[in-house]
Design a protein around this motif. Structure first.
Motif, PDB file in Angstrom:
ATOM      1  N   GLY A 113      -2.658 -52.996  15.931  1.00 12.62           N
ATOM      2  CA  GLY A 113      -1.228 -52.674  15.962  1.00 12.62           C
ATOM      3  C   GLY A 113      -0.525 -53.344  17.121  1.00 12.62           C
ATOM      4  N   TYR A 206       0.369 -49.002  14.806  1.00 15.71           N
ATOM      5  CA  TYR A 206      -0.651 -48.315  14.006  1.00 15.71           C
ATOM      6  C   TYR A 206      -0.872 -46.859  14.409  1.00 15.71           C
ATOM      7  N   ARG A 230      -3.526 -48.622   5.390  1.00 14.93           N
ATOM      8  CA  ARG A 230      -3.512 -50.048   5.763  1.00 14.93           C
ATOM      9  C   ARG A 230      -2.647 -50.910   4.846  1.00 14.93           C
ATOM     10  N   ASN A 275       0.742 -57.607   9.197  1.00 19.86           N
ATOM     11  CA  ASN A 275       1.693 -56.742   8.493  1.00 19.86           C
ATOM     12  C   ASN A 275       3.150 -57.128   8.702  1.00 19.86           C
TER      13      ASN A 275
HETATM   14  O1  LIG Z   1      -5.454 -53.768  13.183  1.00 16.06           O
HETATM   15  C1  LIG Z   1      -4.358 -54.290  12.901  1.00 16.06           C
HETATM   16  O2  LIG Z   1      -3.391 -54.311  13.670  1.00 16.06           O
HETATM   17  C2  LIG Z   1      -4.176 -54.944  11.563  1.00 16.06           C
HETATM   18  C3  LIG Z   1      -4.333 -56.419  11.615  1.00 16.06           C
HETATM   19  O3  LIG Z   1      -5.513 -56.813  12.195  1.00 16.06           O
HETATM   20  O4  LIG Z   1      -5.127 -54.405  10.682  1.00 16.06           O
HETATM   21  P1  LIG Z   1      -4.956 -54.281   9.129  1.00 16.06           P
HETATM   22  O5  LIG Z   1      -5.938 -55.239   8.526  1.00 16.06           O
HETATM   23  O6  LIG Z   1      -5.321 -52.857   8.851  1.00 16.06           O
HETATM   24  O7  LIG Z   1      -3.570 -54.573   8.739  1.00 16.06           O
END
Ligand SMILES: O=C(O)[C@@H](CO)OP(=O)(O)O
Length: 345
Positions: A113, A206, A230, A275
Motif C-alpha cells: 500500500g 491497504y 485485493r 492499483n
Molecule cells: O501490496 C500492495 O500494495 C499491492 C501491490 O503490490 O498488492 P496487491 O497485489 O494486493 O494489489
C-alpha cells in the motif's frame, strides 16, 4: 513532412492488435472482447457513479507549449529533415504507463500500500529493461507517485532513453522550494523532462493489511475474502481504500492534471502502482467494475496508449527498442523500426 512512417504505421494498427504483449491482461476471454467493443456510454455510467466528473472540465483546458515533442520524434524520425516539423503541433500524444519494478515487500509477499519501500535488485533491472522498451518513444513529462519505488522506476527507465534528456524532479511544495530549484538557462531547460510527483498516484492505502503477509492473510481470512479485498472494485480492506476510493483520487488527478498535457500534445509517462494504475486503466479502457477484477499488472512492464482526438488507443507493451514485436503488425512500422536502427548504427 510531419507524416512519418511512425505516424502512418502506428495509425494503421488495429485496436484488436493491442491485446498482445505482457504486462497487462484480463483473465477472462469475455472481458477482452468487451474491451474492444465497449462504447463511451458505459463510461458515462461509471462517471456518474464515481467521482470522475472532471473529465469534461479538463478537456476544455488546452494548454499550449512550444517544448513538446510530437509522438513521432524529430530526432528519431527517419526523414529527420526540418526543424519546422519538430515545432509542429501533433494532435496525438503518447501515454506510457508503468508499474514500478519489484519492491522489497513484493519479494517478501507483504501487503505494501502506502508504505514507502524501495526496489529490489530485480526491480532495478526490471526498470532498466522497461526503459529499453520505451527508449524510442518521446517523453515530455513524467508523473510519478510520491513513493520511492515508482520514482526509482521512472528514473532508472529514463537512463535508457535515446534522447538523453535529463529528468528533473519538480519541487512545488513551497515558494522557497520553487525558487531554489529554478533553472536559469532556456537551453538547459529544453534538455530536461519535468518529473511531477503526486500522492494521488500512490498505491491504494491497504489499511490494516499493510505489512501483513499475503499468504498468511489468506490462510487466516480465507482466499475469497482476501481476493475480494485485493481485486474487487468497491470492497475496501479493513480501514483501507477500495479500488473505487483509489480511483476517486487517481483518476481525478489524471483528468485534471495529466489529460490537459496530453491534449496539448505532450507525451507523458506515468510511473505508479498496481492499483492506482488499475484504476486509471479502468478509466482509459472503459472497463466495468466486474471486468477490472481480472485486471492484473506485472511489475516493470510499460504500456503504451496513443491519445488521439480525445480517445485513448491502447498499443500494448513495447517488446524492445529495436525488436519488431508488438508493434510490428504492419509493414510500415516494421520498416520504420528498421530505418531507425540503421540510423543509429
Ligand atoms: O501490496 C500492495 O500494495 C499491492 C501491490 O503490490 O498488492 P496487491 O497485489 O494486493 O494489489
Amino acid at each position: 513532412m510531419a507524416a512519418t512512417a511512425f505516424h502512418q504505421a502506428i495509425g494503421s494498427l488495429q485496436s484488436h492488435e493491442c491485446f498482445h504483449g505482457s504486462g497487462f491482461h484480463l483473465e477472462s476471454q469475455n472481458a477482452s472482447v468487451s474491451l474492444v467493443s465497449r462504447g463511451f456510454s458505459v463510461e458515462v455510467g461509471l462517471l456518474r457513479g464515481g467521482s470522475y466528473c472532471s473529465k469534461k472540465k479538463s478537456f476544455s483546458v488546452i494548454q499550449s507549449s512550444s517544448s513538446q515533442t510530437a509522438v513521432f520524434d524529430p530526432v528519431l524520425s527517419p526523414s529527420n529533415k526540418t526543424t519546422n516539423d519538430s515545432k509542429k503541433k501533433s494532435n496525438e500524444a503518447a501515454l506510457i504507463l508503468i508499474r514500478h519494478g519489484e519492491s522489497l515487500w513484493n519479494e517478501k509477499n507483504l501487503f505494501t500500500g502506502c508504505v514507502d519501500v524501495p526496489l529490489t535488485k530485480k526491480g532495478v533491472e526490471e526498470a532498466i529493461e522497461a526503459g529499453k522498451r520505451i527508449s524510442n518513444i518521446p517523453v515530455d513529462m513524467i508523473y510519478t507517485s510520491s513513493l520511492i519505488r515508482a520514482q526509482m522506476t521512472a528514473m532508472l527507465a529514463m537512463t535508457q532513453h535515446r534522447r538523453k534528456k535529463v529528468p528533473i524532479v519538480t519541487h512545488n511544495e513551497s515558494e522557497q522550494a520553487k525558487a531554489w530549484s529554478q533553472i536559469f538557462s532556456e537551453e538547459t531547460k529544453k534538455q530536461c523532462i519535468p518529473v511531477i510527483t503526486a500522492w494521488q498516484l500512490n498505491e491504494r492505502m491497504y489499511g490494516e493489511l499493510q505489512g501483513l503477509n499475503k499468504q498468511e492473510t489468506a490462510d487466516r481470512y480465507g482466499k475469497e475474502q482476501v481476493h475480494e479485498w485485493r481485486r474487487s472494485y468497491d470492497t475496501p480492506p479493513p480501514n483501507g481504500e477500495s479500488l473505487e476510493m483509489c480511483a476517486q483520487r487517481a483518476v481525478a488527478y489524471f483528468n485534471e492534471q495529466i489529460e490537459p498535457q496530453l491534449l496539448s500534445g505532450k507525451n507523458v509517462m506515468i510511473a505508479a502502482h498496481g492499483n492506482s494504475l488499475r484504476s486509471i486503466i479502468m478509466y482509459l479502457d472503459k472497463l466495468t467494475s466486474q471486468e477490472v477484477i481480472s485486471l492484473e499488472l506485472s511489475t516493470g512492464i510499460p504500456m503504451l496508449y496513443i491519445f488521439k482526438e480525445g480517445r485513448f488507443i491502447r498499443r500494448g507493451s513495447p517488446v524492445g527498442p529495436s525488436e519488431a514485436g508488438v508493434y510490428a503488425y504492419t509493414k510500415g512500422l516494421a520498416l520504420y523500426r528498421q530505418r531507425l536502427d540503421e540510423m543509429f548504427q
